[in-house]
Design an enzyme around this catalytic site. Structure first.
Site, PDB file in Angstrom:
ATOM      1  NE  ARG A 178       1.476  10.314 -14.342  1.00  0.00           N
ATOM      2  CZ  ARG A 178       1.310  11.318 -15.171  1.00  0.00           C
ATOM      3  NH1 ARG A 178       0.297  11.329 -16.025  1.00  0.00           N
ATOM      4  NH2 ARG A 178       2.152  12.320 -15.180  1.00  0.00           N
ATOM      5  N   GLY A 194      14.607   9.546 -17.960  1.00  0.00           N
ATOM      6  CA  GLY A 194      14.424   9.673 -19.398  1.00  0.00           C
ATOM      7  C   GLY A 194      13.544  10.847 -19.781  1.00  0.00           C
ATOM      8  CE1 TYR A 238       2.787  13.711  -9.038  1.00  0.00           C
ATOM      9  CE2 TYR A 238       1.772  12.075 -10.459  1.00  0.00           C
ATOM     10  CZ  TYR A 238       2.629  12.406  -9.427  1.00  0.00           C
ATOM     11  OH  TYR A 238       3.340  11.409  -8.805  1.00  0.00           O
ATOM     12  CE1 TYR A 289       7.256   6.847 -12.015  1.00  0.00           C
ATOM     13  CE2 TYR A 289       7.034   7.871 -14.165  1.00  0.00           C
ATOM     14  CZ  TYR A 289       7.830   7.423 -13.132  1.00  0.00           C
ATOM     15  OH  TYR A 289       9.195   7.546 -13.206  1.00  0.00           O
ATOM     16  N   PRO A 291      15.830   5.675 -17.656  1.00  0.00           N
ATOM     17  CG  PRO A 291      15.703   4.939 -19.876  1.00  0.00           C
ATOM     18  CD  PRO A 291      16.598   4.929 -18.667  1.00  0.00           C
ATOM     19  N   GLY A 292      12.294   5.756 -17.236  1.00  0.00           N
ATOM     20  CA  GLY A 292      11.137   4.989 -16.769  1.00  0.00           C
ATOM     21  C   GLY A 292       9.946   5.228 -17.678  1.00  0.00           C
ATOM     22  NE  ARG A 293       6.799  10.837 -17.214  1.00  0.00           N
ATOM     23  CZ  ARG A 293       6.000  11.101 -16.178  1.00  0.00           C
ATOM     24  NH1 ARG A 293       4.732  10.823 -16.256  1.00  0.00           N
ATOM     25  NH2 ARG A 293       6.476  11.658 -15.077  1.00  0.00           N
ATOM     26  CB  CYS A 335     -16.258   8.146  -1.132  1.00  0.00           C
ATOM     27  SG  CYS A 335     -17.342   6.768  -1.485  1.00  0.00           S
ATOM     28  CD  GLU A 336     -10.381  11.346  -1.459  1.00  0.00           C
ATOM     29  OE1 GLU A 336      -9.952  12.461  -1.827  1.00  0.00           O
ATOM     30  OE2 GLU A 336      -9.780  10.589  -0.716  1.00  0.00           O
TER      31      GLU A 336
HETATM   32  N1  LLP Z   1      15.875   8.164 -11.860  1.00  0.00           N
HETATM   33  C1  LLP Z   1      15.512   8.778 -10.718  1.00  0.00           C
HETATM   34  C2  LLP Z   1      16.515   8.997  -9.684  1.00  0.00           C
HETATM   35  C3  LLP Z   1      14.178   9.221 -10.551  1.00  0.00           C
HETATM   36  O1  LLP Z   1      13.836   9.861  -9.435  1.00  0.00           O
HETATM   37  C4  LLP Z   1      13.235   8.997 -11.572  1.00  0.00           C
HETATM   38  C5  LLP Z   1      11.836   9.422 -11.422  1.00  0.00           C
HETATM   39  C6  LLP Z   1      13.659   8.318 -12.734  1.00  0.00           C
HETATM   40  C7  LLP Z   1      14.978   7.924 -12.843  1.00  0.00           C
HETATM   41  C8  LLP Z   1      12.728   8.019 -13.872  1.00  0.00           C
HETATM   42  O2  LLP Z   1      12.294   9.187 -14.486  1.00  0.00           O
HETATM   43  P1  LLP Z   1      11.420   9.094 -15.835  1.00  0.00           P
HETATM   44  O3  LLP Z   1      12.294   8.522 -16.908  1.00  0.00           O
HETATM   45  O4  LLP Z   1      10.273   8.174 -15.544  1.00  0.00           O
HETATM   46  O5  LLP Z   1      11.002  10.471 -16.094  1.00  0.00           O
HETATM   47  N2  LLP Z   1       4.847   9.698 -10.374  1.00  0.00           N
HETATM   48  C9  LLP Z   1       5.226  10.804 -11.238  1.00  0.00           C
HETATM   49  C10 LLP Z   1       6.668  10.671 -11.706  1.00  0.00           C
HETATM   50  C11 LLP Z   1       7.692  10.590 -10.602  1.00  0.00           C
HETATM   51  C12 LLP Z   1       9.100  10.475 -11.113  1.00  0.00           C
HETATM   52  C13 LLP Z   1      10.061  10.308  -9.995  1.00  0.00           C
HETATM   53  N3  LLP Z   1      11.405   9.998 -10.374  1.00  0.00           N
HETATM   54  C14 LLP Z   1       4.247  10.901 -12.401  1.00  0.00           C
HETATM   55  O6  LLP Z   1       3.327  10.090 -12.475  1.00  0.00           O
HETATM   56  O7  LLP Z   1       4.360  11.791 -13.228  1.00  0.00           O
END
Ligand code: LLP
Length: 429
Positions: free
Chosen positions: A325, A249, A329, A385, A287-289, A357-358
Site C-alpha cells: 500500500r 464499507g 498509494y 489489502y 464492507p472489506g477494509r 530492489c526498488e
Molecule cells: N465492493 C466493491 C464493488 C469494491 O470495489 C470494493 C473495493 C469493496 C466492495 C470493498 O470496499 P471497502 O469496504 O474495502 O472499502 N487496494 C486498495 C483498496 C481497493 C478497493 C477496491 N474496491 C487499498 O489498499 O486501499
C-alpha cells in the site's frame, strides 16, 4: 513494569502489556519466534467487533453483510465471516472457490467486477450464487447467453455509477463518471428495461459503490439519494427491485483518520431511507477494509540500520511485496516496536524500507524509532489489502499468517518457500 494494557487508537484487542505488544492473548514476540517474520497476525475478536458495528446499524432491518473478500481472502479469515453468517462479495472465480473452501454459503454470494468471463459466469451459476452485480450493457447480454445455455435464470442487480466524489485516493474512487465502474446514472433506466426483457435474467436489485477508505459521511448520503432516485424511476417503469446494495464499507483509522462509526452512519442512512419510504427494503453492503484492516498487524525484524547524509534507513525483512500500500498509494501505516525498551537509547528518524530492489520499496517515511538490528517492529492496520495484494516479486515467499482467538493462536497460512513458487513452472525440454 506497566501491567495496564495500553490500547493503540483504533486497534481494539491489540495492546501493550508489560511492554510487550499483544494481539488478544498472544505476545507478538512469541509468535515471531515460533513462526518467523514477516508474519501477519490477526485478531478474531477485532473482526467480530467491527462486524457487530454494522450488525447494530442494521438491527431490525432486512439486511445482509457480504464481506468484500478482496480485502483479505485467506481461508482462515473467510471462515470467521462464514461462521458469523456473512455473505461474500467476490470479484473472480478464484474468490468463489475460496468461499466454498472456507465453508461459505454460495446463495449469499454476490459477484461484482467489470470483467467477468463466460467461464466465471458459468462457474457462479452452477454454484448457485445469490446475485450478479452487472457493470455494463455488454456484460448483461453475455450473462443472458451463458444462463440460457445452462437453462438457468441469472439473478442480477445493476451496478450504477452515481457520479459522486468520495473524496479519497484517486486509485480507489470508483463512483465518478471517469471511472470504469458501473452503468452511468443516465443509462441505468434503459439498461434495466433491457435486463427485464432478457429471458435468461431476473432483475432482483440495484447496486452502487463509490470508493474505498471514505472517511466522510456526505458522499454516502449523496450517493444514497442518487440511488433512491433511480429506484423510484425503475419501479415506476414496472420493474420491481427486491434489494438495495450500497457497496463497500467505511474507511479506517490509519493515521488519526476519523471515519464515522458504522452504526452511526447507518442510523443516518436509514433516517433518509425511512423519510423516502424505502426503509423496509432488503439491504446489502459489501464492507472489506473496515472488517479486517485494524484487526491485523505485520511483524517484521530489523535487519540493518544504515545511517546516511540525507536519510537514515531502517531496513526490515518485510517489503513492498508483503505491504504494497505505501508503494501503490503513498499510504501511511503506523509502525511500533513489538517490545518497548526501558531506556530510550538511540532514538533517530528513519525511512523504514524493505529488501526489494526498488526505491519505491518503503513502508514508512521519517519515522522516529529507537531500534537496533534484531528488534521486532509491528506494522499496524495491515489486515486489509496487504496479504491479499502480496506478490512474489524478487522471488520472495509470501509471509505466514496467524489468527488469534482469545488465548489460542492458529497458523492459518504457512510461509511460502521457493519450491511453492516454482511449482507451476516448467523448463523448456
Ligand atoms: N465492493 C466493491 C464493488 C469494491 O470495489 C470494493 C473495493 C469493496 C466492495 C470493498 O470496499 P471497502 O469496504 O474495502 O472499502 N487496494 C486498495 C483498496 C481497493 C478497493 C477496491 N474496491 C487499498 O489498499 O486501499
Amino acid at each position: 513494569m506497566n501491567a495496564t494494557p495500553s490500547l493503540l487508537p483504533g486497534h481494539p484487542h491489540i495492546a501493550f502489556q508489560d511492554n510487550d505488544l499483544r494481539v488478544e492473548g498472544a505476545r507478538l514476540k512469541d509468535l515471531a519466534q515460533a513462526h518467523g517474520t514477516p508474519l501477519f497476525v490477526y485478531s478474531k475478536a477485532s473482526m467480530l467487533d467491527a462486524l457487530a458495528a454494522y450488525q447494530r446499524g442494521f438491527a431490525g432491518r432486512k439486511a445482509r453483510i457480504c464481506y468484500a473478500m478482496k480485502a483479505n481472502s485467506s481461508l482462515g479469515v473467510l471462515q470467521v465471516f462464514a461462521q458469523a453468517g456473512c455473505g461474500f462479495d467476490i470479484v473472480s472465480g478464484g474468490e468463489l472457490d475460496r468461499v466454498l473452501a472456507a465453508g461459505g454459503d454460495p446463495a449469499k454470494v454476490i459477484f461484482s467486477g467489470v470483467g467477468k468471463t463466460r467461464a466465471e459466469m458459468r462457474q457462479a451459476l452452477q454454484a448457485g450464487i445469490g446475485c450478479f452485480n452487472v457493470e455494463s450493457e455488454a456484460e448483461l447480454e453475455v450473462l443472458n447467453d451463458v444462463a440460457l445455455a445452462l437453462n438457468q435464470v441469472a439473478p442480477v442487480s445493476l451496478r450504477v455509477n452515481p457520479n459522486v466524489d468520495p473524496k479519497t485516493h484517486p486509485y480507489i474512487s470508483t463512483g465518478l463518471k471517469g471511472n470504469k465502474f458501473g452503468i452511468a446514472h443516465e443509462r441505468a433506466l434503459d439498461t434495466y428495461r433491457r435486463a427485464a426483457g432478457l429471458p435468461g435474467l431476473k432483475v432482483v436489485g440495484i447496486d452502487c459503490h463509490i470508493g474505498s477508505q471514505i472517511t466522510e459521511e456526505t458522499p454516502y448520503l449523496d450517493a444514497m439519494d442518487r440511488v433512491l432516485d433511480l429506484v423510484e424511476a425503475v419501479e415506476a417503469a414496472g420493474i420491481a427491485l427486491r434489494h438495495i446494495d450500497f457497496g463497500g464499507g467505511l474507511g479506517i483509522n490509519y493515521n488519526g483518520d476519523q471515519p464515522p462509526a458504522a452504526d452511526a452512519l447507518w442510523g443516518r442512512l436509514f433516517a433518509k431511507l425511512d423519510a423516502r419510504g424505502f426503509g423496509d427494503r432488503e439491504f446489502m453492503i459489501e464492507p472489506g477494509r473496515s472488517l479486517v484492516g485494524n484487526a491485523g498487524v505485520c511483524v517484521t525484524e530489523v535487519l540493518y540500520l544504515k545511517p546516511g547524509e540525507q536519510k537514515n534507513f531502517c531496513i526490515i525483512d518485510a517489503a513492498m511485496n508483503d505491504l504494497p500500500r505505501p508503494a501503490m498509494y503513498q499510504a501511511f501505516h503506523a509502525i511500533v516496536p513489538v517490545s518497548r525498551r526501558d531506556s530510550g537509547a538511540g532514538t533517530s528518524t528513519y525511512d523504514v524500507v524493505g529488501p526489494v530492489c526498488e526505491s519505491g520499496d518503503w513502508i514508512g517515511r521519517d519515522r522516529t524509532l529507537s531500534v537496533q538490528p534484531g528488534d521486532l517492529l509491528a506494522v499496524l492496520s495491515a489486515g486489509a489489502y496487504c496479504m491479499s495484494m502480496a506478490s512474489n516479486y524478487n522471488t520472495r515467499g509470501r509471509a505466514a499468517e496467524v489468527l488469534v482467538d482469545g488465548p489460542h493462536s492458529h497458523l492459518i497460512r504457512e510461509r511460502e518457500n521457493a519450491a511453492d513458487q516454482m511449482r507451476a513452472e516448467r523448463l523448456v525440454r
